[in-house]
Design an enzyme around this catalytic site. Sequence first.
Site, short mmCIF file in Angstrom:
data_model
loop_
_atom_site.label_atom_id
_atom_site.label_comp_id
_atom_site.label_asym_id
_atom_site.label_seq_id
_atom_site.Cartn_x
_atom_site.Cartn_y
_atom_site.Cartn_z
N GLU A 6 -1.19 5.42 -7.43
CA GLU A 6 -0.76 6.30 -6.31
C GLU A 6 0.54 7.37 -7.08
O GLU A 6 1.36 6.57 -7.66
CB GLU A 6 -0.20 5.47 -5.25
CG GLU A 6 -0.30 6.02 -3.88
CD GLU A 6 -1.78 6.24 -3.33
OE1 GLU A 6 -2.66 5.65 -3.67
OE2 GLU A 6 -1.88 6.80 -2.14
N LYS A 27 0.80 -1.19 -0.02
CA LYS A 27 0.06 -0.02 -0.10
C LYS A 27 1.05 1.30 0.05
O LYS A 27 1.55 1.59 1.04
CB LYS A 27 -0.90 -0.21 1.14
CG LYS A 27 -2.07 1.09 1.18
CD LYS A 27 -3.09 0.71 2.33
CE LYS A 27 -4.15 2.05 2.21
NZ LYS A 27 -3.57 3.25 2.29
N ARG A 84 -7.88 12.19 -6.25
CA ARG A 84 -9.06 11.47 -5.62
C ARG A 84 -10.15 12.36 -5.40
O ARG A 84 -11.56 12.04 -5.68
CB ARG A 84 -8.69 10.43 -4.61
CG ARG A 84 -9.87 9.55 -4.19
CD ARG A 84 -9.24 8.86 -2.87
NE ARG A 84 -10.38 7.94 -2.39
CZ ARG A 84 -11.40 8.41 -1.72
NH1 ARG A 84 -11.43 9.52 -1.37
NH2 ARG A 84 -12.35 7.54 -1.23
N1 LIG Z 1 -7.79 3.33 -1.65
C1 LIG Z 1 -7.64 2.31 -2.36
O1 LIG Z 1 -8.61 1.85 -3.22
C2 LIG Z 1 -6.27 1.82 -2.43
C3 LIG Z 1 -5.05 2.58 -2.13
C4 LIG Z 1 -4.05 2.00 -2.47
C5 LIG Z 1 -2.72 2.32 -2.42
N2 LIG Z 1 -2.42 3.36 -1.51
N3 LIG Z 1 -1.45 1.51 -2.57
C6 LIG Z 1 -1.83 0.38 -3.31
C7 LIG Z 1 -3.09 0.03 -3.74
C8 LIG Z 1 -3.21 -1.17 -4.65
N4 LIG Z 1 -2.16 -1.80 -5.01
O2 LIG Z 1 -4.37 -1.72 -4.61
C9 LIG Z 1 -4.12 0.48 -3.23
S1 LIG Z 1 -5.76 0.43 -3.54
#
Ligand SMILES: NC(=O)c1cc2c(N)ncc(C(N)=O)c2s1
Length: 319
Positions: free
Chosen positions: A170, A115, A136
């Site tokens: 991101e 994440k 977003r």
């Molecule tokens: N808020 C969200 O749906 C997500 C937020 C994030 C993030 N900050 N980093 C990676 C992912 C990922 N690989 O899915 C997601 S998904």
Amino acid sequence: MKDKDLEKRVAELNKLLHEYAHAYYVLDNPLVPDAVYDQLMQELMAIEKEHPELIYPDSPTQRVGGKPLEGFNKVTHRYPMLSLSNAFNEEDLRDFDRKIRQAIGDKYNYVCELKIDGLAISLRYENGIFVQGATRGDGTVGEDITVNLKTIKDIPLRLKEPVTIEVRGEAYMPKRSFLELNMEREENGEDLFANPRNAAAGSLRQLDSKITASRNLATFIYGIGGDGEAYGIDSHAEMLDYLESLGFRVNKERTLCETIDDVLAFIKKWTTERPNLPYEIDGIVVKVNRFAHQEELGTTVKSPRWAIAYKFPAEEAIT
Ligand SMILES: NC(=O)c1cc2c(N)ncc(C(N)=O)c2s1
């Protein structure tokens, strides 16, 4: 050079520079030395200066915008950008897994991803050309930061296929760039950014895209807005491979986990490995892999039932 030959050379330079930039910024695997890339870029800029009618909208020379904006226009996302519910410990994760099993039986698996601790963005492409990028915002309405996103070198201005697609990811500032930026700001007596996430957000919300261009931002793309099946893919793992094949930078640490115990092992590994990453992560994203299962599970008002974000315990800020 005759006009016909000039047009041919411009087409060739656009193709070469897109290919070299993709290898360097997306695959982290340069095909030519920097000096060769720079020489080709100079050649294209010289021709475009003499012949503006030969400038392609997605020419690599068009990444740094013109004059600063007065403000940001609002963009309504065609597909809302959902947020993830959180898990803070093993019990939360086992509860999540139990609910999945109760709903769909036990023939499912997960994809685990890092994440990224940055700023969520949405990128829209029409017939393979980057046309709009937004923050977003509140998940439904964000800000149009297209000109700033164009300065991020790993965001393709043209995809490898002429598809119309909206992707999510991101934008972040690598740890090293964050430390260098704060050292520079300290020397200039400016306020320091508290962490790379704030530095990335501040850099992307600049009205002058030349400042954004100087901040060495990067992205990881991890989702498609709307119906992924429209692109002939039926699982999250396949979707990530598809995004990579289009030319996006997709984090390579993604892993298929057959059981929640595999998920816990992945979390354990990255809890230890996290400090060695060149970028900040604030958790691990766990998603049920098959789209058919995701559809069966559905979403609540604000977040999918088929995904959860395990959050690392808060650590002391980088001082
Ligand atoms: N808020 C969200 O749906 C997500 C937020 C994030 C993030 N900050 N980093 C990676 C992912 C990922 N690989 O899915 C997601 S998904």
